[in-house]
Design a protein around this motif. Sequence first.
Motif, PDB file in Angstrom:
ATOM      1  N   MET A   1       0.820  -1.210   0.000  1.00 24.08           N
ATOM      2  CA  MET A   1       0.000   0.000   0.000  1.00 24.08           C
ATOM      3  C   MET A   1       0.859   1.266   0.000  1.00 24.08           C
ATOM      4  O   MET A   1       0.676   2.145  -0.810  1.00 24.08           O
ATOM      5  CB  MET A   1      -0.906  -0.015   1.227  1.00 24.08           C
ATOM      6  CG  MET A   1      -1.654   1.275   1.476  1.00 24.08           C
ATOM      7  SD  MET A   1      -2.552   1.827   0.045  1.00 24.08           S
ATOM      8  CE  MET A   1      -3.555   0.391  -0.253  1.00 24.08           C
ATOM      9  N   LEU A   2       1.805   1.328   0.948  1.00 21.21           N
ATOM     10  CA  LEU A   2       2.727   2.468   1.012  1.00 21.21           C
ATOM     11  C   LEU A   2       4.148   1.935   0.947  1.00 21.21           C
ATOM     12  O   LEU A   2       4.529   1.078   1.746  1.00 21.21           O
ATOM     13  CB  LEU A   2       2.528   3.256   2.305  1.00 21.21           C
ATOM     14  CG  LEU A   2       3.560   4.358   2.608  1.00 21.21           C
ATOM     15  CD1 LEU A   2       3.540   5.429   1.529  1.00 21.21           C
ATOM     16  CD2 LEU A   2       3.316   4.968   3.986  1.00 21.21           C
ATOM     17  N   ARG A  28       7.702   0.449   4.685  1.00 23.75           N
ATOM     18  CA  ARG A  28       6.589  -0.229   4.037  1.00 23.75           C
ATOM     19  C   ARG A  28       5.401  -0.313   4.993  1.00 23.75           C
ATOM     20  O   ARG A  28       5.566  -0.515   6.193  1.00 23.75           O
ATOM     21  CB  ARG A  28       6.975  -1.648   3.617  1.00 23.75           C
ATOM     22  CG  ARG A  28       8.082  -1.737   2.574  1.00 23.75           C
ATOM     23  CD  ARG A  28       7.570  -1.326   1.193  1.00 23.75           C
ATOM     24  NE  ARG A  28       8.567  -1.525   0.158  1.00 23.75           N
ATOM     25  CZ  ARG A  28       9.511  -0.633  -0.169  1.00 23.75           C
ATOM     26  NH1 ARG A  28       9.570   0.513   0.502  1.00 23.75           N
ATOM     27  NH2 ARG A  28      10.369  -0.874  -1.124  1.00 23.75           N
ATOM     28  N   LEU A  29       4.220  -0.175   4.423  1.00 25.40           N
ATOM     29  CA  LEU A  29       2.979  -0.393   5.164  1.00 25.40           C
ATOM     30  C   LEU A  29       2.025  -1.127   4.229  1.00 25.40           C
ATOM     31  O   LEU A  29       1.756  -0.655   3.120  1.00 25.40           O
ATOM     32  CB  LEU A  29       2.368   0.939   5.615  1.00 25.40           C
ATOM     33  CG  LEU A  29       1.149   0.846   6.539  1.00 25.40           C
ATOM     34  CD1 LEU A  29       1.545   0.250   7.897  1.00 25.40           C
ATOM     35  CD2 LEU A  29       0.508   2.221   6.752  1.00 25.40           C
ATOM     36  N   GLU A  30       1.543  -2.273   4.679  1.00 31.64           N
ATOM     37  CA  GLU A  30       0.679  -3.090   3.826  1.00 31.64           C
ATOM     38  C   GLU A  30      -0.773  -2.641   3.923  1.00 31.64           C
ATOM     39  O   GLU A  30      -1.175  -1.945   4.857  1.00 31.64           O
ATOM     40  CB  GLU A  30       0.799  -4.562   4.224  1.00 31.64           C
ATOM     41  CG  GLU A  30       2.205  -5.128   4.135  1.00 31.64           C
ATOM     42  CD  GLU A  30       2.806  -5.010   2.746  1.00 31.64           C
ATOM     43  OE1 GLU A  30       2.046  -5.141   1.765  1.00 31.64           O
ATOM     44  OE2 GLU A  30       4.026  -4.783   2.643  1.00 31.64           O
ATOM     45  N   ALA A  31      -1.573  -3.062   2.952  1.00 32.34           N
ATOM     46  CA  ALA A  31      -2.999  -2.722   2.925  1.00 32.34           C
ATOM     47  C   ALA A  31      -3.669  -3.185   4.216  1.00 32.34           C
ATOM     48  O   ALA A  31      -3.488  -4.323   4.650  1.00 32.34           O
ATOM     49  CB  ALA A  31      -3.664  -3.367   1.711  1.00 32.34           C
ATOM     50  N   ALA A  64       5.433   5.701  -3.030  1.00 36.36           N
ATOM     51  CA  ALA A  64       4.415   5.069  -3.870  1.00 36.36           C
ATOM     52  C   ALA A  64       3.238   4.669  -2.995  1.00 36.36           C
ATOM     53  O   ALA A  64       3.416   4.037  -1.950  1.00 36.36           O
ATOM     54  CB  ALA A  64       4.984   3.853  -4.574  1.00 36.36           C
ATOM     55  N   ILE A  65       2.037   5.051  -3.431  1.00 33.25           N
ATOM     56  CA  ILE A  65       0.813   4.767  -2.687  1.00 33.25           C
ATOM     57  C   ILE A  65      -0.127   3.981  -3.583  1.00 33.25           C
ATOM     58  O   ILE A  65      -0.544   4.482  -4.638  1.00 33.25           O
ATOM     59  CB  ILE A  65       0.138   6.067  -2.213  1.00 33.25           C
ATOM     60  CG1 ILE A  65       1.080   6.840  -1.276  1.00 33.25           C
ATOM     61  CG2 ILE A  65      -1.176   5.765  -1.507  1.00 33.25           C
ATOM     62  CD1 ILE A  65       0.622   8.245  -0.979  1.00 33.25           C
ATOM     63  N   ASP A  66      -0.423   2.756  -3.173  1.00 29.36           N
ATOM     64  CA  ASP A  66      -1.311   1.887  -3.951  1.00 29.36           C
ATOM     65  C   ASP A  66      -0.845   1.800  -5.406  1.00 29.36           C
ATOM     66  O   ASP A  66      -1.652   1.807  -6.335  1.00 29.36           O
ATOM     67  CB  ASP A  66      -2.748   2.414  -3.873  1.00 29.36           C
ATOM     68  CG  ASP A  66      -3.779   1.390  -4.301  1.00 29.36           C
ATOM     69  OD1 ASP A  66      -3.510   0.182  -4.180  1.00 29.36           O
ATOM     70  OD2 ASP A  66      -4.853   1.798  -4.777  1.00 29.36           O
ATOM     71  N   GLY A  67       0.475   1.757  -5.592  1.00 28.21           N
ATOM     72  CA  GLY A  67       1.059   1.613  -6.913  1.00 28.21           C
ATOM     73  C   GLY A  67       1.278   2.904  -7.674  1.00 28.21           C
ATOM     74  O   GLY A  67       1.898   2.894  -8.747  1.00 28.21           O
ATOM     75  N   ALA A  68       0.798   4.031  -7.152  1.00 32.55           N
ATOM     76  CA  ALA A  68       0.980   5.328  -7.818  1.00 32.55           C
ATOM     77  C   ALA A  68       2.126   6.083  -7.154  1.00 32.55           C
ATOM     78  O   ALA A  68       2.167   6.194  -5.921  1.00 32.55           O
ATOM     79  CB  ALA A  68      -0.299   6.157  -7.744  1.00 32.55           C
TER      80      ALA A  68
END
Length: 225
Positions: A1-2, A28-31, A64-68
Motif C-alpha cells: 500500500m505504502l 513499508r505499510l501493507e494494505a 508510492a501509494i497503492d502503486g501510484a
Amino acid sequence: MLAVTKLTKSFVSPEGARVPVVDVAEFRLEAGEQLALRGESGSGKTTFLNLVAGILAADSGVVAIDGAEMTALPEAGRDRLRAAKLGYIFQTFNLLQGFTVLENVLLGMSFGPRGADRAHAREMLGRVGLGHRLDHFPRQLSTGQQQRVAVARALANHPKLVLADEPTGNLDHRNAREALALIREVCREQGAALLLVSHDEEVLGRFELRRDFADLNRPAAEAAR
C-alpha cells in the motif's frame, strides 16, 4: 500500500546552512495495516507524513501509494492523488470556521473522485456521532466533537491510506481514547491502512505494530547520539 525508498528532505536554516530533516532509506505499510510511529517533537515525523501525502515535495526518493508514485508528480498531480487515495487527520483539525459541519465534510469530498455526496457525508457524520450537529459551525462544538468532524472528513472518500499526525494531542484523556478508537474502527471497516505518529506512550501502546521513527530516520538517529 505504502512504499517509501531513499526519501530525503532538508531545509535551509536562517544562517543559510542546509539542515537534513528526513532521510528514510526504506519504509513499508501493507494494505489494512495499522502502525504507530513514535517520535518526539522536532524528530521530522510531521515532515515525513507531509512528504508521504505530497503536501511537501521531496528532495529525492520515492513515495508510492497503492502503486501510484507520489514523488514523480507535479504539485497538481500530487493534489489529485492525495484526494483519491489519502485521508489526513491533523492535530489542529484544520476545519473551516465559516462552514458548517456538513459543509466541511462536503468540501473535503469535492476534491475526491466521487465528488461531494451529501447523503454519504451525512452518513459519515452520523457514524461519528454527529448526525444531530450537521448545521453547527466548528466554534459551536467541543474539541472532541471537532476531532470527530475531522475524522469524518478524512474518511469520507474511502481512502486507501489514512495519515494521523498526533490526532489526540489537543484532546483530554477521555476524548483522546474515544477518538483513537473511532479512527481505528472506521479504518478497519473501510479496509484503510493507518499510519499514526505520536509521542504519547498511552496512544502508542494501543497499537500492536509500533516503530520508533528515529530507527527509520537518519537525521533523528544521528541527533540522538
